[in-house]
Design a protein around this motif. Structure first.
Motif, PDB file in Angstrom:
ATOM      1  N   LYS A  92      -5.930   4.178  12.449  1.00  0.00           N
ATOM      2  CA  LYS A  92      -7.047   4.562  11.580  1.00  0.00           C
ATOM      3  C   LYS A  92      -8.339   4.839  12.329  1.00  0.00           C
ATOM      4  CE  LYS A  92      -7.787  -0.194   9.894  1.00  0.00           C
ATOM      5  NZ  LYS A  92      -6.482  -0.777  10.285  1.00  0.00           N
ATOM      6  N   PRO A 147      -4.673 -11.116   7.378  1.00  0.00           N
ATOM      7  CA  PRO A 147      -3.730 -11.269   8.490  1.00  0.00           C
ATOM      8  C   PRO A 147      -4.400 -11.294   9.868  1.00  0.00           C
ATOM      9  CG  PRO A 147      -3.332  -9.209   7.303  1.00  0.00           C
ATOM     10  CD  PRO A 147      -4.281 -10.013   6.487  1.00  0.00           C
ATOM     11  N   ASN A 151       5.974  -4.760   8.886  1.00  0.00           N
ATOM     12  CA  ASN A 151       5.428  -4.919  10.239  1.00  0.00           C
ATOM     13  C   ASN A 151       6.219  -5.966  11.008  1.00  0.00           C
ATOM     14  OD1 ASN A 151       2.753  -3.286  10.352  1.00  0.00           O
ATOM     15  ND2 ASN A 151       2.684  -4.346   8.373  1.00  0.00           N
ATOM     16  N   GLU A 211      -9.616   7.614   3.696  1.00  0.00           N
ATOM     17  CA  GLU A 211     -10.531   7.132   2.655  1.00  0.00           C
ATOM     18  C   GLU A 211     -11.191   8.232   1.835  1.00  0.00           C
ATOM     19  OE1 GLU A 211     -13.307   4.469   4.513  1.00  0.00           O
ATOM     20  OE2 GLU A 211     -11.756   2.999   5.017  1.00  0.00           O
ATOM     21  N   ASP A 271       3.527   1.937  14.910  1.00  0.00           N
ATOM     22  CA  ASP A 271       2.265   1.650  14.228  1.00  0.00           C
ATOM     23  C   ASP A 271       1.086   1.801  15.197  1.00  0.00           C
ATOM     24  OD1 ASP A 271       0.648   0.859  12.171  1.00  0.00           O
ATOM     25  OD2 ASP A 271       1.428  -1.179  12.019  1.00  0.00           O
ATOM     26  N   ASP A 272      -0.087   2.051  14.647  1.00  0.00           N
ATOM     27  CA  ASP A 272      -1.335   2.119  15.437  1.00  0.00           C
ATOM     28  C   ASP A 272      -1.215   3.065  16.623  1.00  0.00           C
ATOM     29  OD1 ASP A 272      -2.054   0.116  13.684  1.00  0.00           O
ATOM     30  OD2 ASP A 272      -1.711  -1.501  15.122  1.00  0.00           O
ATOM     31  N   ILE A 311       0.959  -8.710   4.508  1.00  0.00           N
ATOM     32  CA  ILE A 311       0.946 -10.118   4.120  1.00  0.00           C
ATOM     33  C   ILE A 311      -0.459 -10.613   3.763  1.00  0.00           C
ATOM     34  CG2 ILE A 311       0.629 -11.081   6.438  1.00  0.00           C
ATOM     35  CD1 ILE A 311       2.829 -13.148   5.692  1.00  0.00           C
ATOM     36  N   ARG A 312      -0.528 -11.497   2.773  1.00  0.00           N
ATOM     37  CA  ARG A 312      -1.779 -12.170   2.400  1.00  0.00           C
ATOM     38  C   ARG A 312      -1.506 -13.664   2.319  1.00  0.00           C
ATOM     39  NH1 ARG A 312      -3.154  -8.051   3.831  1.00  0.00           N
ATOM     40  NH2 ARG A 312      -4.386  -6.423   2.813  1.00  0.00           N
ATOM     41  N   PRO A 347      -4.277  -2.118  -0.553  1.00  0.00           N
ATOM     42  CA  PRO A 347      -3.053  -2.907  -0.726  1.00  0.00           C
ATOM     43  C   PRO A 347      -3.167  -3.718  -2.023  1.00  0.00           C
ATOM     44  CG  PRO A 347      -3.906  -3.129   1.509  1.00  0.00           C
ATOM     45  CD  PRO A 347      -4.967  -2.430   0.711  1.00  0.00           C
ATOM     46  N   GLU A 392       3.916   0.217   2.328  1.00  0.00           N
ATOM     47  CA  GLU A 392       3.883  -0.754   3.420  1.00  0.00           C
ATOM     48  C   GLU A 392       3.603  -2.142   2.856  1.00  0.00           C
ATOM     49  OE1 GLU A 392       1.059  -0.036   6.611  1.00  0.00           O
ATOM     50  OE2 GLU A 392       1.775  -1.792   7.727  1.00  0.00           O
ATOM     51  N   TYR A 449      -7.251   3.756   1.615  1.00  0.00           N
ATOM     52  CA  TYR A 449      -7.976   3.338   0.419  1.00  0.00           C
ATOM     53  C   TYR A 449      -8.155   4.481  -0.582  1.00  0.00           C
ATOM     54  CZ  TYR A 449      -9.289  -0.895   3.061  1.00  0.00           C
ATOM     55  OH  TYR A 449      -9.280  -2.060   3.774  1.00  0.00           O
ATOM     56  N   GLN A 467       0.856  -1.194   0.000  1.00  0.00           N
ATOM     57  CA  GLN A 467       0.000   0.000   0.000  1.00  0.00           C
ATOM     58  C   GLN A 467       0.893   1.246   0.000  1.00  0.00           C
ATOM     59  OE1 GLN A 467      -2.613   0.715   3.401  1.00  0.00           O
ATOM     60  NE2 GLN A 467      -4.248   1.308   1.981  1.00  0.00           N
TER      61      GLN A 467
HETATM   62  P1  C2E Z   1      -1.432  -2.374  10.106  1.00  0.00           P
HETATM   63  O1  C2E Z   1       0.025  -2.597  10.046  1.00  0.00           O
HETATM   64  O2  C2E Z   1      -1.914  -1.268  10.959  1.00  0.00           O
HETATM   65  O3  C2E Z   1      -1.884  -2.189   8.597  1.00  0.00           O
HETATM   66  C1  C2E Z   1      -2.919  -1.351   8.172  1.00  0.00           C
HETATM   67  C2  C2E Z   1      -4.189  -2.108   7.908  1.00  0.00           C
HETATM   68  O4  C2E Z   1      -5.215  -1.201   7.548  1.00  0.00           O
HETATM   69  C3  C2E Z   1      -4.091  -3.095   6.740  1.00  0.00           C
HETATM   70  O5  C2E Z   1      -4.936  -4.212   7.016  1.00  0.00           O
HETATM   71  C4  C2E Z   1      -4.675  -2.278   5.591  1.00  0.00           C
HETATM   72  O6  C2E Z   1      -5.183  -3.067   4.540  1.00  0.00           O
HETATM   73  C5  C2E Z   1      -5.777  -1.548   6.295  1.00  0.00           C
HETATM   74  N1  C2E Z   1      -6.143  -0.307   5.618  1.00  0.00           N
HETATM   75  C6  C2E Z   1      -5.369   0.456   4.829  1.00  0.00           C
HETATM   76  N2  C2E Z   1      -6.034   1.533   4.381  1.00  0.00           N
HETATM   77  C7  C2E Z   1      -7.268   1.456   4.904  1.00  0.00           C
HETATM   78  C8  C2E Z   1      -8.433   2.291   4.796  1.00  0.00           C
HETATM   79  O7  C2E Z   1      -8.449   3.337   4.148  1.00  0.00           O
HETATM   80  N3  C2E Z   1      -9.539   1.893   5.497  1.00  0.00           N
HETATM   81  C9  C2E Z   1      -9.552   0.762   6.248  1.00  0.00           C
HETATM   82  N4  C2E Z   1     -10.667   0.440   6.893  1.00  0.00           N
HETATM   83  N5  C2E Z   1      -8.457  -0.051   6.359  1.00  0.00           N
HETATM   84  C10 C2E Z   1      -7.330   0.294   5.692  1.00  0.00           C
HETATM   85  P2  C2E Z   1      -4.450  -5.703   6.766  1.00  0.00           P
HETATM   86  O8  C2E Z   1      -3.613  -5.766   5.522  1.00  0.00           O
HETATM   87  O9  C2E Z   1      -5.646  -6.574   6.849  1.00  0.00           O
HETATM   88  O10 C2E Z   1      -3.483  -5.980   7.977  1.00  0.00           O
HETATM   89  C11 C2E Z   1      -3.964  -5.970   9.291  1.00  0.00           C
HETATM   90  C12 C2E Z   1      -2.842  -6.019  10.299  1.00  0.00           C
HETATM   91  O11 C2E Z   1      -2.145  -7.273  10.213  1.00  0.00           O
HETATM   92  C13 C2E Z   1      -1.766  -4.966  10.073  1.00  0.00           C
HETATM   93  O12 C2E Z   1      -2.183  -3.717  10.596  1.00  0.00           O
HETATM   94  C14 C2E Z   1      -0.602  -5.571  10.830  1.00  0.00           C
HETATM   95  O13 C2E Z   1      -0.725  -5.315  12.205  1.00  0.00           O
HETATM   96  C15 C2E Z   1      -0.806  -7.065  10.585  1.00  0.00           C
HETATM   97  N6  C2E Z   1       0.104  -7.484   9.505  1.00  0.00           N
HETATM   98  C16 C2E Z   1      -0.031  -7.403   8.157  1.00  0.00           C
HETATM   99  N7  C2E Z   1       1.033  -7.888   7.515  1.00  0.00           N
HETATM  100  C17 C2E Z   1       1.899  -8.307   8.459  1.00  0.00           C
HETATM  101  C18 C2E Z   1       3.225  -8.889   8.445  1.00  0.00           C
HETATM  102  O14 C2E Z   1       3.846  -9.104   7.386  1.00  0.00           O
HETATM  103  N8  C2E Z   1       3.781  -9.182   9.660  1.00  0.00           N
HETATM  104  C19 C2E Z   1       3.143  -8.923  10.836  1.00  0.00           C
HETATM  105  N9  C2E Z   1       3.770  -9.253  11.999  1.00  0.00           N
HETATM  106  N10 C2E Z   1       1.923  -8.363  10.892  1.00  0.00           N
HETATM  107  C20 C2E Z   1       1.312  -8.043   9.726  1.00  0.00           C
END
Ligand code: C2E
Ligand code: MG
Ligand code: MG
Ligand code: MG
Length: 281
Positions: free
Chosen positions: A203, A74, A118, A239, A179-180, A62-63, A263, A59, A258, A45
């Protein structure tokens, strides 16, 4: 009658719990195969600088593409992997893959964009972290300054060694991002000591930014804190155009969400970056 009602609810709860437990066990055993069978993939993304209007980072997210269950997000498997320790193997894979693809963008497409990865708590505290990162950089020949590690506030809260590890990472030349931000309880004293380069506003504070004065005040405070600490601020989950207008007014540096792009797979990212680059010249 009342008692029976409660009884029914109780049974439904038990069945759901049972399903959850079964699903968890199934996913946990399938997860072990995911790495060997090449089912994991990194999506990306983009992050946009509000001052230069250029894409200044991406960023890696992972999928898990399961042959029968489809794409598993994730949120459904990272917590399980954290619990059974498999996050270490996954985290390692993510690090090598992210560095490899970031380098590929440079050599094949002349796109020099830092990549954010991450890092989970277990990974952060594991003694191999530094070696893994060093080796991933060495293997890919990616310069350390193109790698950003995203850690959460809960990591920063655990005092002591966290600063030492973060300092070693900084000395490697990689950047650190929280993050967060805003969802945990960072100690300001501790935040001040960490060698960070950016804060990412969670977010949940961006979602109602336009309607909620309270959320605007919170975001304003985070931006002010970050700038006092000489850190860049990234707003997550952007968004709408109205949110962007609001964030510009509040002095936010970078947006991700978004509005810009969901992503996307690597090939699509390359296309997007080329398009955006061509436009901004
Ligand atoms: P994160 O690192 O805070 O990533 C941001 C999340 O917000 C991502 O969800 C992304 O798709 C989503 N997002 C981005 N823009 C928007 C938007 O405009 N609106 C909304 N509602 N959501 C948005 P995703 O990809 O499902 O990942 C969720 C969490 O999973 C990530 O939060 C991170 O904590 C974890 N994660 C993802 N990939 C990895 C990885 O490779 N390793 C580790 N340890 N954790 C991961
Ligand atoms: Mg993140
Ligand atoms: Mg986040
Ligand atoms: Mg997160």
């Amino acid at each position: 009658f009342h008692a029976k009602d409660v009884g029914v609810t109780y049974i439904i709860d038990e069945v759901n719990k049972d399903n959850d437990a079964k699903k968890k066990i199934l996913l946990a055993s399938e997860l072990k195969k995911s790495l060997i069978d090449n089912q994991l993939e990194l999506y990306f993304q983009p992050q946009l600088s509000l001052s230069s209007n250029g894409i200044i980072g991406v960023e890696a997210l992972i999928r898990w593409k399961h042959p029968k269950l489809g794409i598993i997000p994730p949120a459904d498997f990272i917590p399980i992997a954290e619990e059974n320790g498999f996050i270490l193997a996954i985290g390692k894979w993510v690090m090598y893959e992210a560095c490899r693809l970031a380098k590929q963008m440079q050599t094949e497409h002349h796109l020099f964009v830092p990549i954010s990865v991450n890092v989970s708590a277990k990974q952060f505290w594991h003694h191999e972290l530094l070696d893994t990162i060093q080796d991933a950089l060495q293997t890919s020949q990616l310069e350390a300054r193109y790698l950003v590690l995203e850690i959460t506030e809960s990591i920063t809260m655990k005092a002591g060694q966290g600063i030492q590890i973060s300092t070693q990472l900084q000395q490697l030349g990689v950047k650190l991002s929280i993050d967060d931000f805003g969802t945990g309880f960072s100690s300001f004293a501790y935040l001040k000591k960490l060698p960070l380069s950016e804060l990412k506003i969670d977010k949940s504070f961006i979602q109602d930014l336009v309607e909620s004065k309270t959320d605007r005040d919170i975001v304003q405070s985070i931006i002010s804190l970050a700038h006092h600490l000489q850190l860049d601020v990234v707003a997550e989950g952007v968004e709408t155009e109205q949110q962007i207008a609001c964030l510009i007014e509040l002095g936010c540096d970078i947006i991700q969400g978004y509005y810009l792009s969901r992503p996307i797979p690597f090939e699509q990212l390359v296309e997007l970056l080329k398009r955006h680059h061509a436009q901004s010249i």
